[in-house]
Every structure is written in C-alpha cells, then in structure tokens.
Design an enzyme around this catalytic site. Structure first.
Site, short mmCIF file in Angstrom:
data_model
loop_
_atom_site.label_atom_id
_atom_site.label_comp_id
_atom_site.label_asym_id
_atom_site.label_seq_id
_atom_site.Cartn_x
_atom_site.Cartn_y
_atom_site.Cartn_z
N ASP A 218 1.13 7.65 7.49
CA ASP A 218 1.51 8.30 8.75
C ASP A 218 3.03 8.20 8.96
O ASP A 218 3.63 7.13 8.74
CB ASP A 218 0.78 7.58 9.89
N GLU A 268 -0.68 -1.92 -9.64
CA GLU A 268 -1.33 -3.16 -10.11
C GLU A 268 -2.82 -2.92 -10.35
O GLU A 268 -3.49 -3.73 -10.96
CB GLU A 268 -1.24 -4.26 -9.02
C1 NOJ Z 1 1.04 11.67 12.92
C2 NOJ Z 1 -0.42 11.73 13.16
O1 NOJ Z 1 -0.98 12.71 12.33
C3 NOJ Z 1 -0.60 12.02 14.63
O2 NOJ Z 1 -1.93 12.33 14.95
C4 NOJ Z 1 -0.11 10.83 15.41
O3 NOJ Z 1 -0.19 11.10 16.80
C5 NOJ Z 1 1.33 10.50 15.05
N1 NOJ Z 1 1.57 10.55 13.64
C6 NOJ Z 1 1.68 9.12 15.53
O4 NOJ Z 1 1.01 8.16 14.77
#
Ligand code: NOJ
Length: 588
Positions: A218, A268
């Site tokens: 993310d 790994e």
């Molecule tokens: C990207 C994620 O896909 C989204 O759903 C989220 O709100 C933001 N990052 C923050 O984590």
C-alpha cells in the site's frame, strides 16, 4: 507451482468486507471467502490478492492496521487465513495479501505506547524531532516551536491538513505534530527508524512462513519523505506524485533501499515470494526504478486505469507503461478496477458533458459529476471491450471482484451508510469510494442476493435491486453474460501461448483514430493472436484477412458481402492469425 508466474498471471482482487459473508453479520469474512473460492478458481485466474483483513478499528476499511500479525475478529482468525491459503493452493491459486507500511492505525500499540508515555511541550525542547524515547521509535512526529502552525502545508489525501497536533501531558497544545497523509487515525510511520524497518521485515516473514506467496504494498511510493519536510508546491492529488515539481511526500530516492531489503527477505524463500507495489507516480517512467531486478517484481500501472475512452490515449498509456517496465526487464501489470476507483462500466458510460466517457475522477472530486445521468449500457459494452484488450496485453492483469459480473458503481448510496473517510473529511463534498465496495450478488433472490446466509443481517452497504440480474446465478451459463465472457477470455488466454508474456506489435494499417489493433506474435508453436478494438463512433469494416475470430466482447460478429469482418463501435475481438497471413498488417 514454479517459475516466474507473476510475469503473466491474472490476479483476482478480493475485498474481504464485500466478497462473501459466512456468519450473516452483513460483513464479508475469511470463512466466506473459502466458501466461494471455487468461483474464483473456475474463472481461470492464477492468483488472488486480498485487501487487508488485519485487526483494525476500520476507520479506513482496514487500511488502518492495529496489529499486522492478527486478523480482525469481524473477518476471522490467523487459523482461518492459513486454511484459506491451503484451500487456494489446493485449487492452484497463489495468494497475495496487502501490507500497509506507510501508516498504522492510531490504535496500534506503537502509537498507544507513545501516547501513554506523555508528550512534552515544545517549550522544553530545542529540536524538531525526538531522538530518543517512545516518540522517536515508530511514528513521524515533528516539532514546531511556534506552537500554532503545522510543520508544513501538506494535505491529507482524504481532505484537510496532514498534521494533527498532540496534546501535552498537561492538556495544552504541545507543539508536536504527527503526520497522517490519510485519515487522522492513520499516523504515518517514520522509515528513518531502524525499529520500523526490522519490524516490517519480521511481519513479511510472519506471513511468508504461513504460506502467502507475496504482498501488495500500500502507498509503496510514500514511505520516505523529503528531508527537511519542505512545503508542497506540487499539484499532487490522491497520492499521485508528478515531476513538476515533485511532491516532497512521495517517490523519494530513499524508498528504494527499503525494497532492496524486502527483496532479500522474499528471496530467502523457495519459491521466492513476490511484491506488487501500489505506486502512483507520473510520468510512467518514474515507475522504472521500483522495478529494478533487486527491488519489486511488479507494480500497478495506473496510466491504464486513467486512460480515456479514446484510441490514441489508450495506445499512449499502453506504450508508456510497457516502456517503463521493459527498461528494467520487468513485466507490466494492467488494471481497470480496484476498491479505490469507479467501476469501469460507470467510468466509461457517456454523460452529456463527457460523451467519450473518460470518467476517471479523483478521490476528492467535488464537481457533483456523479449525479449526471449515464448511459450504462454503453458503459458496460465498453468495459467488456476494455477487459478483452487488457487480457490480451503482455504481462499480468488484475480483475477486481465483481468486474467479471459487469457491476456498475453505486453512485447513489444514502449519506448515512457511506463509510469512506474522504466523504466525512470533506463534509460530504466528495462521495468517496463506497460505491465500488458494495457486496457482491451471488444469487437472484434473498435479502443480500446470496452475499450472506438466508437469515442474514442487511449487508454493510445496501445492494441496488439491479444486482439480482447481475448476480453470479443469473449470469452463469448465459453465453452473452459478462461472467461467461470473462471465463471464456481466461480459458483462451491460457490456451493461446501468444497471450500473457511476450511481445506486442502494433498493426500499422490506418483504420482511423477510433481503432486500435495489435498482434501478439506466435510463441511456443502456437498461432499469433490479434486484438482489435473499435472505441467510438460507428462500426468499422476490417479490410482484408485479419484472422479468425476467437472471441468478441459483444457478438456474434458479422461479415460483409466480401467476407470482411465488421467490428461495431465499443467492441473488441481476439483473432487467431494463421501463419499464411502477415503480422502485423502493414500500412497502406
Ligand atoms: C491505498 C488503498 O488502496 C486505499 O484504499 C487506502 O485508503 C489508502 N491507500 C490508505 O491506506
């Protein structure tokens, strides 16, 4: 299950809250995913990616993680996830899970312990950052002696400022501010801290040891911030970092060391585990460094999702995406839908002010465009055509749950059910992303269309009545349904060795600016495959012999009196090209 499967895989994104609810509480769960996993395997995909299921107060639907090694009780337990991974592997599916390293929840013990230790006032400090003690260890906290102003002008992606001031132990404003590029309940981590780095490597191992095949990362471009924390003079929106000037919150050179270290951890394992980064950068060439052989295996390529319904625009998105990954020998990934963007049939649906239906809206869009009447029939036709193009492109592709059903964005949810923090933080001015997160319809009837058991509570977001006709039950076995189109495309993609990995060659034959046509040259003794799409306007007659139709996004296709194939507007087709025909078709 060997080889570099991620170079050509089709990966199905499961959004656990909305996939399948086993216990009838109205929210999807891991046991529900296990009950319905055969649907995913039978589609013919290679892997699943699961959005977060970790313990979380759910202020951002689980992207606010309170414990990376625990499952939220609403979803199940670690044992349930282990069982799901085993089921998936038994069905020949790999499993990617989400990791959220840019920020935690404010309920994470790292933040809670620091809060419990108290906050001194800046009056006692001559520094802008903590160099020892609990506040120096995990989160990104900056001091601002003036007390009243935030350390800089950065904005949250969900609206409002990106800094919140901590109260001092005596209750007064402390002059210390924590950063949150998203909701105030999502404090950013400080990746200059060795403890953060080693904790995350340990979290990767925790899940690799439980059999997961990789991670979707993310906000992968956001972990490191520009030293000195200068004001942001870029026009960055929804975490998109551009060149002009670059945003100080994103895409900093220091981020690459983190992924080199993560790659060593993944390597790994036998077979090596893999990463896909959520990297919103522009232009696409800025993706290249993330994909170097000692960093991430793949990254999402958001030029594709942003591409307008316009042939030259789509071609450019494809070309820049291929070039950015090719430069370092990485595969490109393609994505048209996910849990953050409007579903494709709605995006591509023409509206009076946007007849081309380009439709990509930013998360903080407040234009009210969602209220415009839309031609969803054309939108769905285009979404089906776009899906066939995506699945014919070289590299790997992502399908978001419900994309195989042609679900549309639910734009008209009542305000009181909306949960996206962007809706709340903009005072309702931006509708947010709930409309692509409405629970899946499995059957024609029942109060949740089979999402939960018969006596289930209402689903956490209400499903529109049109969901009945779009349910899995309603579409299965109907050859003209989007579900059967998806299954046919995935079956063919496996059978045709030209698809998946390999080259793409554009046909130069000029059919005008509304048509795109490319060839995937023959490989491994198979035939070459052509993909052609007519994007707007009127039907196109393909001159000469272009190949034999394998599949069309809407069909059946007909020929004219000379045997030339007619491709209606907003339609794509795959054609197999016998060796006797030229590939690509030369310009005339
Ligand atoms: C990207 C994620 O896909 C989204 O759903 C989220 O709100 C933001 N990052 C923050 O984590």
């Amino acid at each position: 299950m060997t080889g570099e499967w991620w170079r050509h895989a089709v990966i199905y994104q499961i959004y656990p809250r909305s996939f399948s609810d086993s216990n009838g509480d109205g929210i999807g769960d891991v046991a529900g995913i296990r009950q319905r996993l055969a649907h995913v395997a039978e589609l013919g995909v290679d892997a699943v990616w699961l959005s977060p299921f970790y313990r979380s107060p759910m202020h951002d639907a689980g992207y606010d993680v309170a414990d990376y090694r625990a499952i939220d009780p609403v979803f199940g337990s670690v044992a349930d996830v282990e069982a799901l991974v085993a089921d998936a592997h038994g069905m020949g599916l790999r499993v990617l899970i989400d990791i959220v390293p840019n920020h935690t929840s404010n309920e994470h013990v790292w933040f809670q312990e620091a809060l419990a230790s108290g906050v001194p006032t800046m009056a006692h400090e001559a520094r802008t950052q903590f160099t020892s003690g609990p506040w120096s260890r995990y989160h990104l906290v900056r001091g601002e002696k003036s007390g009243t102003a935030a350390p800089n002008n950065w904005k949250s992606n969900f609206g409002g400022p990106a800094w919140t001031q901590l109260d001092a132990t005596d209750g007064s404003p402390s002059g210390w501010w924590y950063l949150h590029l998203f909701d105030p309940t999502q404090p950013d981590l400080n990746w200059q801290s060795a403890e953060v780095r080693s904790e995350f490597e340990d979290i990767l191992r925790f899940w690799f040891d439980r059999g997961v095949d990789g991670f979707r990362i993310d906000v992968a471009h956001g972990l490191v911030k520009e030293p000195g924390y200068p004001d942001d003079h870029s026009a960055a929106a929804i975490a998109v970092s551009g060149d002009n000037p670059p945003a100080p919150q994103y895409d900093q050179p220091g981020v690459h060391d983190i992924y080199r270290a993560w790659r060593r951890v993944a390597d790994e394992y036998d077979p090596p585990r893999v990463f896909v980064g959520e990297v919103w950068v522009q232009p696409a060439s800025r993706l290249t460094p993330y994909l170097r052989p000692d960093e991430l295996h793949t990254s999402f390529n958001f030029d594709h999702v942003r591409a307008p319904w316009w042939a030259p625009g789509l071609r450019e998105a494809i070309e820049v995406s291929l070039a950015s990954a090719d430069a370092v020998g990485a595969p490109t990934t393609w994505v048209l839908e996910n849990h953050d963007v409007w579903r494709a049939p709605t995006r591509y649906a023409p509206i009076a002010s946007d007849p081309d239906g380009s439709g990509f809206t930013s998360l903080l869009d407040t234009s009210g465009v969602h209220t415009a009447p839309r031609d969803l029939i054309t939108g769905l036709r285009r979404a089906r055509a776009a899906m066939l193009v995506m699945l014919a492109l070289p590299g790997s592709a992502y399908l978001y749950q419900g994309q195989e059903l042609g679900l549309f964005e639910v734009l008209h949810l009542p305000d009181e059910v909306r949960q996206d923090p962007a809706f709340r933080l903009t005072g309702g001015a931006a509708i947010g992303r709930d409309g692509c997160r409405v629970p899946l319809p499995w059957s024609r009837d029942g109060q949740t269309y089979g999402f939960g058991p018969a006596d289930s509570a209402a689903s956490w977001l209400p499903q529109p009545s049109e969901w009945a006709a779009l349910s899995v039950q309603a579409q299965l076995g109907h050859s003209d349904s989007t579900l059967e189109l998806t299954r046919s495309a995935l079956t063919l993609r496996r059978a045709q060795s030209a698809l998946g990995e390999g080259e793409l060659v554009w046909d130069d034959h000029d059919l005008g600016r509304t048509v795109l046509s490319f060839v995937r040259p023959a490989r491994e003794g198979g035939e070459a495959v052509r993909c052609v799409i007519a994007m707007e306007g009127s039907a196109v007659t393909l001159p000469g012999q272009w190949g034999t139709v394998l599949l069309a996004s809407d069909g059946p296709l007909v020929t004219d009196a000379d045997g030339h194939l007619i491709l209606p507007a907003d339609t794509s087709a795959w054609l197999s090209i016998p060796p006797s025909l030229p590939t690509p078709i030369p310009a005339v």
